[in-house]
Design a protein around this motif. Structure first.
Motif, short mmCIF file in Angstrom:
data_model
loop_
_atom_site.label_atom_id
_atom_site.label_comp_id
_atom_site.label_asym_id
_atom_site.label_seq_id
_atom_site.Cartn_x
_atom_site.Cartn_y
_atom_site.Cartn_z
N ARG A 1 0.84 -1.20 0.00
CA ARG A 1 0.00 0.00 0.00
C ARG A 1 0.88 1.25 0.00
N PHE A 2 0.59 2.19 -0.90
CA PHE A 2 1.30 3.47 -0.90
C PHE A 2 0.32 4.58 -0.58
N VAL A 3 0.84 5.64 0.01
CA VAL A 3 0.02 6.80 0.35
C VAL A 3 0.80 8.05 -0.05
N ASN A 4 0.18 8.90 -0.85
CA ASN A 4 0.82 10.16 -1.26
C ASN A 4 0.40 11.28 -0.31
N VAL A 5 1.37 12.09 0.09
CA VAL A 5 1.08 13.19 1.01
C VAL A 5 1.71 14.47 0.49
N GLU A 6 1.12 15.59 0.87
CA GLU A 6 1.71 16.89 0.57
C GLU A 6 1.70 17.74 1.83
N LEU B 1 1.57 19.66 14.30
CA LEU B 1 1.29 18.90 13.09
C LEU B 1 -0.21 18.74 12.92
N LEU B 2 -0.72 19.08 11.73
CA LEU B 2 -2.14 18.92 11.42
C LEU B 2 -2.27 17.98 10.22
N VAL B 3 -3.10 16.95 10.36
CA VAL B 3 -3.26 15.92 9.33
C VAL B 3 -4.67 16.01 8.75
N PHE B 4 -4.76 16.14 7.42
CA PHE B 4 -6.06 16.31 6.75
C PHE B 4 -6.39 15.10 5.89
N SER B 5 -7.67 14.72 5.92
CA SER B 5 -8.19 13.64 5.08
C SER B 5 -9.32 14.18 4.21
N HIS B 6 -9.22 13.94 2.88
CA HIS B 6 -10.20 14.49 1.93
C HIS B 6 -11.51 13.71 1.95
N GLY B 7 -12.48 14.24 1.22
CA GLY B 7 -13.81 13.64 1.15
C GLY B 7 -13.84 12.34 0.36
N TYR C 1 1.84 26.32 11.49
CA TYR C 1 1.47 24.91 11.58
C TYR C 1 2.12 24.15 10.43
N VAL C 2 2.42 22.89 10.67
CA VAL C 2 2.84 22.00 9.59
C VAL C 2 1.62 21.16 9.23
N VAL C 3 1.11 21.37 8.03
CA VAL C 3 -0.11 20.69 7.58
C VAL C 3 0.26 19.63 6.56
N VAL C 4 -0.23 18.41 6.76
CA VAL C 4 -0.02 17.35 5.77
C VAL C 4 -1.39 16.84 5.33
N SER C 5 -1.60 16.82 4.02
CA SER C 5 -2.86 16.32 3.47
C SER C 5 -2.59 15.00 2.75
N ILE C 6 -3.48 14.05 2.94
CA ILE C 6 -3.29 12.68 2.44
C ILE C 6 -4.17 12.43 1.22
N MET D 1 -13.87 3.07 6.61
CA MET D 1 -13.16 3.70 7.72
C MET D 1 -11.86 2.98 8.06
N LYS D 2 -11.84 1.67 7.88
CA LYS D 2 -10.59 0.94 8.17
C LYS D 2 -9.49 1.40 7.21
N LEU D 3 -9.82 1.51 5.92
CA LEU D 3 -8.81 1.97 4.96
C LEU D 3 -8.36 3.38 5.29
N ARG D 4 -9.30 4.26 5.58
CA ARG D 4 -8.97 5.66 5.87
C ARG D 4 -8.12 5.79 7.13
N THR D 5 -8.57 5.16 8.20
CA THR D 5 -7.84 5.30 9.47
C THR D 5 -6.50 4.57 9.44
N ASP D 6 -6.42 3.46 8.71
CA ASP D 6 -5.13 2.79 8.54
C ASP D 6 -4.15 3.71 7.82
N ASP D 7 -4.63 4.39 6.77
CA ASP D 7 -3.78 5.35 6.05
C ASP D 7 -3.31 6.47 6.97
N MET D 8 -4.25 7.03 7.74
CA MET D 8 -3.91 8.16 8.60
C MET D 8 -2.96 7.74 9.72
#
Length: 436
Positions: A149-154, A167-173, A193-198, A248-255
């Motif tokens: 599994r890969f996850v791209n972040v910015e 650190l602030l972590v954002f998850s899209h819709g 703040y250091v913001v990372v969006s997934i 939710m499992k996929l999302r929370t595992d990624d986060m």
């Protein structure tokens, strides 16, 4: 708006020229050539004056207007004296073809209109960085290649700044992308703040890895979301509960993976962004399904100190009761500081839709949470899509928002900033109004 204005000007010129030819019964080829040269010259001048801000949306109009102007200029230079017999049908057909070409060329600038960015009020200049993280402990479930599994972040973070920042972590819709709330990330980063969006691959509309690998939204997942959003759901509540757990499992595992990776890199990685992270201060936030995942993580992890839920149900606090075949709210208190932001779309469902059973404002488990409602806002009013493409936003959310898009985004950004300031930095006060 600028694309629509220029398209209408070009359309009026073309239609006006055809009417002029039909009234005078002449081709007026020289007039047409001068007109097209003038239109291209005006386009160039507007670009040089930054009235037109060059971007992908202007590529096709520039090509079309250049070709038309070049053809007209060549004809003027040759200055042929051959008189072509006037034919109304020929004039009309040529005009129809030109109009269709104009529609095609200006479509990007109309669908994705040129717009100004929401205001950025912080003292720091903002830098960005994009990375791909590979989770060696998970196999990619959306492919049959056995890939990890890969996850791209910015990241968006303060540039040329000293010290560390929360650190602030954002998850899209549900079908969004990691850049969906760039204006929010930029505003937060400008205030320290250091913001990372997934990007959640195969849940996001599309994502591109550092090595160029592309992943588009999974068709089965997209169908599940489409079916969920139909007026009459095709799923029973029990089936829907199963889908929610899977999503939710996929999302929370990624986060969880991203947060853990960043915390580890903050200890050893030499890249500038990691040096700026205060690993003791972490907040999570997200829009729609990303908001639901953020609330879930706020209950799951002990190192998260603040959560912002933007227009999402509390999936983490739903319990499916077989005896009534419906959802009820968990009775377990939610202790992580939480701020809820709702549009009309969600606010109207808090009492009527059992998916929002845990979101009800009288839920004692969330009695310490802050909640506000934006009157006139639609679901996508809280994302940059409302500015980037108002047409797409209106289609996707099933109607046009009554709220001013800039007001919605700038007010949302300000509230989120003040909430995180209070909870993660211990500065300022936070007392949002019940409605905006």
């Amino acid at each position: 708006m600028m694309g629509t204005v220029l398209f209408l000007i070009a359309l009026i010129c073309e239609v006006g020229f055809v009417i002029y030819c039909m009234v005078t019964k002449q081709n007026h080829k020289k007039v047409k050539n001068w007109m097209r040269v003038a239109v291209f010259a005006a386009f160039v001048i507007l670009t040089l004056l930054s009235v037109i801000v060059w971007s992908f949306r202007w590529f096709l109009p520039a090509i079309l207007l250049f070709v038309m102007a070049a053809k007209g200029a060549v004809s003027l230079i040759r200055n042929k004296t051959t008189i072509i017999k006037y034919k109304t049908t020929s004039i009309v057909w040529k005009s129809i073809i030109t109009i269709l070409a104009l529609v095609f060329a200006f479509a990007p600038s109309i669908v994705f209109p040129q717009h100004k960015s929401p205001k950025v009020t912080g003292e720091y200049e903002v830098a960005t960085a994009t990375y791909t993280y590979i989770d060696k402990n998970r196999i990619e479930e959306f492919t049959d290649k056995g890939d990890k599994r890969f996850v791209n972040v910015e990241f968006w973070y303060p540039q040329k700044a000293d010290g560390t920042f929360p650190l602030l972590v954002f998850s899209h819709g549900a079908t969004g992308i990691k850049s969906s709330n760039t204006s929010t990330y930029t505003e937060l980063a400008s205030h320290g703040y250091v913001v990372v969006s997934i990007d959640h691959p195969y849940h996001s509309f599309y994502t591109v890895s550092e090595d160029g690998t592309r992943a588009v939204i999974n068709s089965d997942y997209n169908l599940e979301i489409s079916n969920l959003n139909k007026e009459e759901s095709i799923y029973t509540n029990e089936e829907l509960y199963g889908l929610i757990q899977k999503w939710m499992k996929l999302r929370t595992d990624d986060m969880n993976f991203v947060i853990d990776t960043i915390l580890e890199k903050a200890k050893t990685d030499k890249k500038p962004v990691y040096h700026h992270i205060n690993t003791e201060k972490i907040g999570v936030f997200g829009h729609s399904m990303g908001g639901a995942a953020s609330v879930w993580l706020g209950r799951e992890r002990n190192d998260i100190s603040a959560v912002v839920n933007i227009d999402a149900p509390f999936f983490s606090d739903l319990v499916y009761k077989k005896e009534i075949k419906d959802f009820v709210a968990s009775s377990e208190p939610y202790v992580t500081p939480l701020f809820n932001i709702y549009s009309d779309d969600v606010w109207g469902q808090l009492e009527s839709n059992s998916l929002y059973a845990a979101n009800k404002t009288n839920n004692e488990s969330f009695k310490e949470a802050y909640t506000t409602h934006f009157h006139g806002a639609k679901h996508l009013s809280f994302t940059d899509l409302s500015l980037f493409s108002p047409i797409l936003a209106t289609i996707m959310q099933g109607g046009k928002a009554d709220i001013d898009n800039y007001y919605a985004l700038e007010t949302e950004n300000d509230l989120i900033l003040k909430f995180f300031d209070k909870e993660l930095k211990g500065i300022g006060k936070f007392s949002p109004k019940e409605a905006y």
